[in-house]
Design a protein around this motif. Structure first.
Motif, PDB file in Angstrom:
ATOM      1  N   PRO A   5       0.815  -1.223   0.000  1.00 22.77           N
ATOM      2  CA  PRO A   5       0.000   0.000   0.000  1.00 22.77           C
ATOM      3  C   PRO A   5       0.849   1.274   0.000  1.00 22.77           C
ATOM      4  N   GLY A   6       0.541   2.149  -0.942  1.00 21.10           N
ATOM      5  CA  GLY A   6       1.209   3.437  -1.028  1.00 21.10           C
ATOM      6  C   GLY A   6       2.588   3.433  -1.655  1.00 21.10           C
ATOM      7  N   GLN A   7       3.099   2.286  -2.054  1.00 21.37           N
ATOM      8  CA  GLN A   7       4.427   2.232  -2.657  1.00 21.37           C
ATOM      9  C   GLN A   7       4.322   2.193  -4.177  1.00 21.37           C
ATOM     10  N   MET A   8       5.254   2.912  -4.807  1.00 18.74           N
ATOM     11  CA  MET A   8       5.287   2.968  -6.270  1.00 18.74           C
ATOM     12  C   MET A   8       6.614   2.421  -6.762  1.00 18.74           C
ATOM     13  N   ARG A   9       6.626   2.011  -8.027  1.00 14.31           N
ATOM     14  CA  ARG A   9       7.860   1.513  -8.637  1.00 14.31           C
ATOM     15  C   ARG A   9       7.937   2.048 -10.064  1.00 14.31           C
ATOM     16  N   GLY A  10       9.145   2.438 -10.444  1.00  6.00           N
ATOM     17  CA  GLY A  10       9.406   2.840 -11.810  1.00  6.00           C
ATOM     18  C   GLY A  10       9.869   1.637 -12.617  1.00  6.00           C
ATOM     19  N   ILE A  11       9.229   1.413 -13.736  1.00  5.43           N
ATOM     20  CA  ILE A  11       9.562   0.299 -14.628  1.00  5.43           C
ATOM     21  C   ILE A  11      10.140   0.908 -15.892  1.00  5.43           C
ATOM     22  N   GLY A  12      11.406   0.544 -16.232  1.00  2.07           N
ATOM     23  CA  GLY A  12      12.074   1.178 -17.360  1.00  2.07           C
ATOM     24  C   GLY A  12      12.550   0.256 -18.457  1.00  2.07           C
ATOM     25  N   THR A  13      12.230  -1.045 -18.353  1.00  2.46           N
ATOM     26  CA  THR A  13      12.607  -1.973 -19.426  1.00  2.46           C
ATOM     27  C   THR A  13      11.490  -2.992 -19.626  1.00  2.46           C
ATOM     28  N   ALA A  14      11.484  -3.600 -20.789  1.00  2.35           N
ATOM     29  CA  ALA A  14      10.513  -4.673 -21.054  1.00  2.35           C
ATOM     30  C   ALA A  14      10.757  -5.838 -20.103  1.00  2.35           C
ATOM     31  N   TYR A  15      12.019  -6.095 -19.795  1.00  2.00           N
ATOM     32  CA  TYR A  15      12.357  -7.174 -18.858  1.00  2.00           C
ATOM     33  C   TYR A  15      11.758  -6.888 -17.483  1.00  2.00           C
ATOM     34  N   ASP A  16      11.941  -5.662 -16.983  1.00  2.00           N
ATOM     35  CA  ASP A  16      11.398  -5.303 -15.671  1.00  2.00           C
ATOM     36  C   ASP A  16       9.875  -5.338 -15.663  1.00  2.00           C
ATOM     37  N   ALA A  17       9.258  -4.925 -16.766  1.00  2.00           N
ATOM     38  CA  ALA A  17       7.795  -4.963 -16.859  1.00  2.00           C
ATOM     39  C   ALA A  17       7.296  -6.406 -16.796  1.00  2.00           C
ATOM     40  N   ALA A  18       7.938  -7.303 -17.536  1.00  2.00           N
ATOM     41  CA  ALA A  18       7.535  -8.714 -17.520  1.00  2.00           C
ATOM     42  C   ALA A  18       7.749  -9.315 -16.126  1.00  2.00           C
ATOM     43  N   LYS A  19       8.863  -8.985 -15.513  1.00  2.00           N
ATOM     44  CA  LYS A  19       9.163  -9.487 -14.173  1.00  2.00           C
ATOM     45  C   LYS A  19       8.139  -8.958 -13.161  1.00  2.00           C
ATOM     46  N   PHE A  20       7.776  -7.682 -13.278  1.00  2.00           N
ATOM     47  CA  PHE A  20       6.773  -7.102 -12.392  1.00  2.00           C
ATOM     48  C   PHE A  20       5.429  -7.814 -12.543  1.00  2.00           C
ATOM     49  N   ILE A  21       5.042  -8.083 -13.771  1.00  2.00           N
ATOM     50  CA  ILE A  21       3.770  -8.778 -14.006  1.00  2.00           C
ATOM     51  C   ILE A  21       3.784 -10.154 -13.358  1.00  2.00           C
ATOM     52  N   VAL A  22       4.858 -10.879 -13.522  1.00  2.00           N
ATOM     53  CA  VAL A  22       4.942 -12.245 -12.990  1.00  2.00           C
ATOM     54  C   VAL A  22       5.037 -12.259 -11.468  1.00  2.00           C
ATOM     55  N   GLU A  23       5.832 -11.363 -10.906  1.00  5.24           N
ATOM     56  CA  GLU A  23       6.131 -11.441  -9.479  1.00  5.24           C
ATOM     57  C   GLU A  23       5.301 -10.525  -8.586  1.00  5.24           C
ATOM     58  N   GLU A  24       4.835  -9.383  -9.113  1.00  2.97           N
ATOM     59  CA  GLU A  24       4.229  -8.395  -8.229  1.00  2.97           C
ATOM     60  C   GLU A  24       2.857  -7.870  -8.638  1.00  2.97           C
ATOM     61  N   TRP A  25       2.389  -8.221  -9.801  1.00  4.66           N
ATOM     62  CA  TRP A  25       1.098  -7.701 -10.246  1.00  4.66           C
ATOM     63  C   TRP A  25       0.016  -8.168  -9.282  1.00  4.66           C
ATOM     64  N   PRO A  26      -0.857  -7.257  -8.838  1.00  8.55           N
ATOM     65  CA  PRO A  26      -1.922  -7.671  -7.929  1.00  8.55           C
ATOM     66  C   PRO A  26      -2.815  -8.728  -8.588  1.00  8.55           C
ATOM     67  N   PRO A  27      -2.929  -9.912  -8.011  1.00 15.87           N
ATOM     68  CA  PRO A  27      -3.656 -11.003  -8.667  1.00 15.87           C
ATOM     69  C   PRO A  27      -5.122 -10.692  -8.935  1.00 15.87           C
ATOM     70  N   GLU A  28      -5.731  -9.857  -8.118  1.00 12.40           N
ATOM     71  CA  GLU A  28      -7.140  -9.519  -8.307  1.00 12.40           C
ATOM     72  C   GLU A  28      -7.339  -8.441  -9.369  1.00 12.40           C
ATOM     73  N   ARG A  29      -6.261  -7.987  -9.974  1.00 12.17           N
ATOM     74  CA  ARG A  29      -6.344  -6.886 -10.941  1.00 12.17           C
ATOM     75  C   ARG A  29      -5.929  -7.307 -12.343  1.00 12.17           C
ATOM     76  N   GLY A  30      -6.336  -8.465 -12.755  1.00 13.73           N
ATOM     77  CA  GLY A  30      -6.041  -8.918 -14.112  1.00 13.73           C
ATOM     78  C   GLY A  30      -7.113  -8.442 -15.077  1.00 13.73           C
ATOM     79  N   GLY A  31      -6.884  -8.651 -16.344  1.00 17.15           N
ATOM     80  CA  GLY A  31      -7.856  -8.253 -17.358  1.00 17.15           C
ATOM     81  C   GLY A  31      -7.332  -8.587 -18.739  1.00 17.15           C
ATOM     82  N   SER A  32      -8.119  -8.251 -19.733  1.00 16.17           N
ATOM     83  CA  SER A  32      -7.736  -8.574 -21.110  1.00 16.17           C
ATOM     84  C   SER A  32      -6.475  -7.816 -21.545  1.00 16.17           C
ATOM     85  N   LYS A  33      -6.323  -6.598 -21.063  1.00 21.40           N
ATOM     86  CA  LYS A  33      -5.135  -5.825 -21.451  1.00 21.40           C
ATOM     87  C   LYS A  33      -3.875  -6.372 -20.787  1.00 21.40           C
TER      88      LYS A  33
END
Length: 107
Positions: free
Chosen positions: A18-46
């Protein structure tokens, strides 16, 4: 090096903390964020689309710019995207006549 792989302009997202932000600056970091940290209840088609596009980017099949847009759209859909601050709005036009009168008084 995987950390600098497929760099793009940083994207700020909320983390699962809660309240923490992260800067994502590479495709690798974005993919890693999705796999490891994306809130599971916040999925969708996009998010599903972003996963595919990020993998394509990492394999060289699309540009980092396309991967970035896809990641942003998934983050917006999930309400974790933090938009960058906009430029300061123009407050008003200067009053040139008033400035000219004040200048003439100083002559």
């Amino acid at each position: 090096m995987a950390e600098d792989y497929k760099a793009f302009s940083p994207v700020t997202v909320l983390t699962s903390q809660p309240g923490q932000m992260r800067g994502i600056g590479t495709a690798y970091d974005a993919a890693k964020f999705i796999v490891e940290e994306w809130p599971p209840e916040r999925g969708g088609s996009k998010l599903s689309n972003a996963k595919v596009i990020l993998l394509q980017c990492l394999s060289g099949q699309c540009s980092p710019a396309i991967a970035r847009v896809s990641f942003i759209e998934a983050a917006r859909e999930s309400h974790i995207y933090i938009a960058p601050p906009e430029n300061e709005p123009v407050r008003s036009k200067p009053n040139w006549q008033k400035a000219a009168r004040a200048w003439r008084r100083t002559e």
